[in-house]
Motif scaffolding. Structure first.
Motif, PDB file in Angstrom:
ATOM      1  N   ALA A 332      -1.533  -1.214   6.615  1.00 34.28           N
ATOM      2  CA  ALA A 332      -2.648  -0.441   6.051  1.00 34.28           C
ATOM      3  C   ALA A 332      -3.984  -1.003   6.509  1.00 34.28           C
ATOM      4  O   ALA A 332      -4.144  -2.215   6.719  1.00 34.28           O
ATOM      5  N   ALA A 333      -4.951  -0.119   6.652  1.00 33.79           N
ATOM      6  CA  ALA A 333      -6.297  -0.555   7.031  1.00 33.79           C
ATOM      7  C   ALA A 333      -6.962  -1.321   5.893  1.00 33.79           C
ATOM      8  O   ALA A 333      -7.796  -2.201   6.121  1.00 33.79           O
ATOM      9  N   LYS A 334      -6.612  -0.993   4.674  1.00 34.36           N
ATOM     10  CA  LYS A 334      -7.186  -1.666   3.512  1.00 34.36           C
ATOM     11  C   LYS A 334      -6.145  -1.683   2.408  1.00 34.36           C
ATOM     12  O   LYS A 334      -5.448  -0.694   2.178  1.00 34.36           O
ATOM     13  N   PHE A 450      -0.485  -3.359  -9.619  1.00 37.45           N
ATOM     14  CA  PHE A 450      -0.591  -2.279  -8.641  1.00 37.45           C
ATOM     15  C   PHE A 450      -0.980  -2.811  -7.268  1.00 37.45           C
ATOM     16  O   PHE A 450      -1.765  -3.758  -7.152  1.00 37.45           O
ATOM     17  N   THR A 451      -0.462  -2.151  -6.245  1.00 37.91           N
ATOM     18  CA  THR A 451      -0.889  -2.379  -4.867  1.00 37.91           C
ATOM     19  C   THR A 451      -0.951  -1.026  -4.174  1.00 37.91           C
ATOM     20  O   THR A 451      -0.013  -0.223  -4.280  1.00 37.91           O
ATOM     21  N   ALA A 452      -2.058  -0.764  -3.483  1.00 36.70           N
ATOM     22  CA  ALA A 452      -2.214   0.507  -2.771  1.00 36.70           C
ATOM     23  C   ALA A 452      -2.723   0.240  -1.367  1.00 36.70           C
ATOM     24  O   ALA A 452      -3.467  -0.721  -1.127  1.00 36.70           O
ATOM     25  N   GLY A 453      -2.325   1.097  -0.445  1.00 35.96           N
ATOM     26  CA  GLY A 453      -2.771   0.969   0.937  1.00 35.96           C
ATOM     27  C   GLY A 453      -3.491   2.221   1.397  1.00 35.96           C
ATOM     28  O   GLY A 453      -3.062   3.346   1.100  1.00 35.96           O
ATOM     29  N   ALA A 462       0.227   4.235   0.885  1.00 37.98           N
ATOM     30  CA  ALA A 462       1.277   3.396   0.295  1.00 37.98           C
ATOM     31  C   ALA A 462       0.880   3.041  -1.131  1.00 37.98           C
ATOM     32  O   ALA A 462      -0.307   2.853  -1.440  1.00 37.98           O
ATOM     33  N   PHE A 463       1.917   2.933  -1.996  1.00 33.99           N
ATOM     34  CA  PHE A 463       1.627   2.673  -3.408  1.00 33.99           C
ATOM     35  C   PHE A 463       2.788   1.912  -4.030  1.00 33.99           C
ATOM     36  O   PHE A 463       3.960   2.270  -3.849  1.00 33.99           O
TER      37      PHE A 463
END
Length: 731
Positions: A332-334, A450-453, A462-463
């Motif tokens: 992921a970019a971020k 939580f983690t998100a991309g 992405a989640f």
């Protein structure tokens, strides 16, 4: 009619059945359910819900429990419109609990509208068809040539007309129509549905007339106060009641079970006497020994420690998995992360739990109960007392606050045991405020990591969510589950929702907008973080993530999530509130957004707050809601939406965590668990309805969830601080 039992003589007629949502069946008998009661000996019964009186007024039975959601007014509106009488002709009576006669009778899950929208109208239309059939036979004309209006059957060709009252007896002898084939009105023919109607009980409530369970008064009434084990799940070892029994007011001292302890054990002692004030003051004189060894290890402090440890380890179970979230996050970019939490909460109903019960000499039992779920209450009592469900009569009283607490019927089970100990005399069991707060079925707490991309364009790709809550045997306990379709899981290609479980002795249950009240906060607050990282605002991120209009599956085959309907309420509230996505230029002012789909309803909300000296003041709430094609009672719908939003604000800002030490709840009064005060209410809660061609759905719950994250996100906008746990406190 007995002054104590309220029973009426019943006769029988053939059943009429109609399908309900979810495959349940509504059955009603023309004369089993509503016999002519006191004061109306000449009433004619057309079906389980409708009686015609000689003055051409109509008594309509309201079948569902009334907890302030307006169902006692709304369901009769459906019947009355299809019956084709004026609202001024209608008198409404609460029915008893009788699922064989009325079908499901429950107040929970915002299900009353979707379950009864067609069946209630069909019942009204069937009665109208019987009246038309009677007139056609009397006048020797084709029924198709007849019309109805304001409680009259009209034959325009001959100029003849007749009141329903004059036709009622002949109509009752007509064959019962097939409900699936009766002609229903078109929406443009409605004259009651869709019009604002005041609650039928409101004048009585204002006058202080006895309507609620706590108001029940019967000849020879006894009163019961309880001494309950301080730790839920603990059991009674022994008790010495000699000092209590010496008091002249005391009639009996009865060991009982609340159903919250192992079968065959007791966890409470009831003191029964001629005055509740007297018996509750005697509780300190009861000498009790409890077995709470297995419960003493549970505490709020320990839960937090165990949750942190669980989040650091691999999860216990996968709730939903699509694609490869870890691989997608790696490229992921971020990447955005955030930990969120919320506490155990009580229901804190203003009317504490109570039930009046009478054990008859023939082994039957009668209850006056403020229950949201009388059918389950009947089953629970039958199981505890070893009697047939048919031996139990339940009179449903109005409920002074339920919010899911009264879906559980421990107060009925306890009252039954007390009543059996004093047969022939009605006894009212009543909790005090401490009993109520310490013996609830609590909304379970939870922790989320939580983690998100995001990709280079700011799209959510992405989640992940690791959810720690309470469970046993590898499964969540009641109300601690997380839907596999929790947004954005169903629309993000690489998603992984996981769950881990902690043990607790606390009994848990559904709090208004169950699961949704917690999930909306954590998911929509974290999505606001993701939007911020993407350089956009939450409404824009939501619209982008929802994508093209389509229907997505949920856990229930009968319910889908429509991205088109979600988009419509988001777009409506953005326009309605004049949302720009730009920060306020006034220091301490902030605006937040939240969306949620729950209980078949789609709601998007905007909240304006002012933060000064560490205090948060909610200035205004904008609501856009989609509950289908028809707002049955617009006045009540407005009140329900406003009330649910206020309830959500209380959860967000005021309600304090339930504190537990050594297995026992320490929260005992409203000073520990404060309620939202009138002066904290927003100056305005504005509502805009998005209507469409979908069948109408319920409103008691779906307005609540989005307001909680909207407040949290508004505080972020006003202060720059991201609050990730409830209640939202700056200091």
């Amino acid at each position: 009619m007995s002054a104590i039992t309220g029973k009426v003589a019943l006769s029988r007629r053939s059943f009429i059945a109609a399908s309900l949502a979810g495959g349940a069946a509504l059955t009603f008998e023309a004369k089993i359910a509503l016999a002519a009661g006191p004061g109306v000996p000449d009433a004619t019964v057309l079906n389980a819900f409708i009686r015609i009186l000689p003055d051409n007024s109509v008594i309509i039975g309201a079948k569902n429990p009334e907890i302030g959601q307006g169902i006692k007014t709304m369901l009769p509106m459906l019947l009355a419109d299809e019956l084709d009488v004026t609202w001024e002709q209608v008198k409404i009576e609460q029915t008893d609990a009788n699922e064989k006669a009325y079908g499901p009778q429950v107040a929970g899950g915002s299900t009353a509208t979707p379950m009864n929208w067609l069946p209630a109208r069909q019942a009204g239309a069937a009665a109208r068809a019987m009246l038309v059939g009677a007139a056609a036979a009397q006048w020797s004309v084709d029924a198709a040539s007849l019309k109805t209006s304001a409680g009259r059957v009209i034959h325009a060709a001959s100029g003849r007309s007749a009141t329903y009252a004059s036709l009622a007896k002949a109509a009752a002898a007509q064959p019962a129509p097939d409900l699936a084939k009766v002609a229903l009105k078109k929406p443009d023919e409605f004259h009651i549905i869709g019009t604002p109607r005041k609650g039928v009980d409101t004048p009585k409530i204002v006058r202080g007339e006895p309507l609620f369970g706590i108001d029940t008064r019967l000849p020879g009434l006894l009163h019961a106060a309880i001494v309950k084990c301080p730790a839920i799940g603990g059991t009674l070892v022994s008790h010495d009641a000699s000092a209590v029994k010496a008091a002249r007011e005391v009639v009996a001292v009865v060991p009982i079970s609340s159903g919250q302890c192992p079968a065959g054990k007791q966890d409470a002692v009831a003191i029964v006497g001629t005055s509740w004030w007297a018996v509750q003051k005697l509780r300190d004189k009861l000498v009790v020994q409890w077995d709470i060894a297995a419960q003493q290890g549970f505490s709020t402090e320990l839960y937090a420690k165990q949750a942190a440890e669980a989040l650091a380890k691999a999860p216990d179970a996968t709730v939903f998995k699509a694609g490869y979230a870890d691989a997608a996050l790696a490229k992921a970019a971020k990447v955005i992360t955030g930990d969120y939490s919320y506490p155990f909460l009580a229901h804190a109903t203003l009317e504490p739990q109570n039930c009046t019960a009478l054990w008859h000499a023939d082994g039957t039992a009668e209850f006056w109960a403020p229950t949201q779920n009388p059918g389950n209450g009947r089953k629970d009592v039958a199981a505890m007392m070893g009697i047939a469900p048919e031996a139990i009569t339940i009179h449903m009283t109005r409920i002074g606050g339920g919010f899911g607490r009264r879906l559980m019927n421990d107060y009925m089970v306890m009252a039954a045991q007390v009543a059996k100990a004093v047969p022939g005399r009605p006894v009212k069991l009543l909790f005090d405020r401490t009993d109520d707060l310490r013996n609830d079925y609590y909304r379970p707490g939870g922790w989320h990591r939580f983690t998100a991309g995001l990709d280079a364009s700011g799209a959510l790709t992405a989640f992940k969510d690791h959810f720690v809550t309470f469970g046993a045997n590898g499964k969540p306990i009641r109300a601690a589950d997380m839907p596999a379709s929790e947004f954005p899981a169903s629309v993000v290609p690489d998603t992984h929702l996981m769950q881990s479980f902690l043990a607790t002795n606390l009994t848990t249950g559904w709090l208004r907008a169950p699961t949704s009240n917690a999930m909306a906060f954590v998911y929509q607050s974290f999505m606001d973080e993701v939007a911020e990282a993407a350089g956009t605002d939450l409404p824009a991120l939501m619209l982008r993530t929802l994508g093209a209009p389509r229907d997505l599956p949920t856990e229930r085959p009968s319910i889908v999530f429509s991205t088109a309907r979600a988009r419509a309420v988001i777009e409506r509230v953005v326009a309605f509130a004049g949302w720009t996505g730009k920060p306020s230029t006034v220091p301490g002012k902030g605006r937040g957004f939240g969306f949620y789909f729950s209980h078949r309803g789609y709601f998007a909300e905007v909240v304006d707050v002012t933060v000064a000296d560490g205090a948060v003041k909610v200035d205004k709430v904008w609501i856009a809601g989609d509950i289908g094609s028809q707002i049955i009672n617009p006045l009540n719908a407005e009140h329900q939406a406003q009330g649910a939003a206020i309830d959500g604000l209380a959860q967000a800002l005021v309600w304090q965590p339930i504190v537990q030490e050594a297995g026992a709840v320490q929260t005992v009064t409203f000073s520990d668990f404060p309620l939202l005060r009138m002066d904290a209410k927003p100056a305005e809660i504005a509502i805009s309805w998005v209507k469409n061609d979908y069948p109408p759905t319920g409103l008691g719950e779906p307005t609540l969830p989005p307001v909680i994250p909207a407040v949290a996100n508004a505080i972020r906008a006003a202060t720059g601080k991201r609050l990730r746990s409830l209640p939202l406190q700056l200091a």
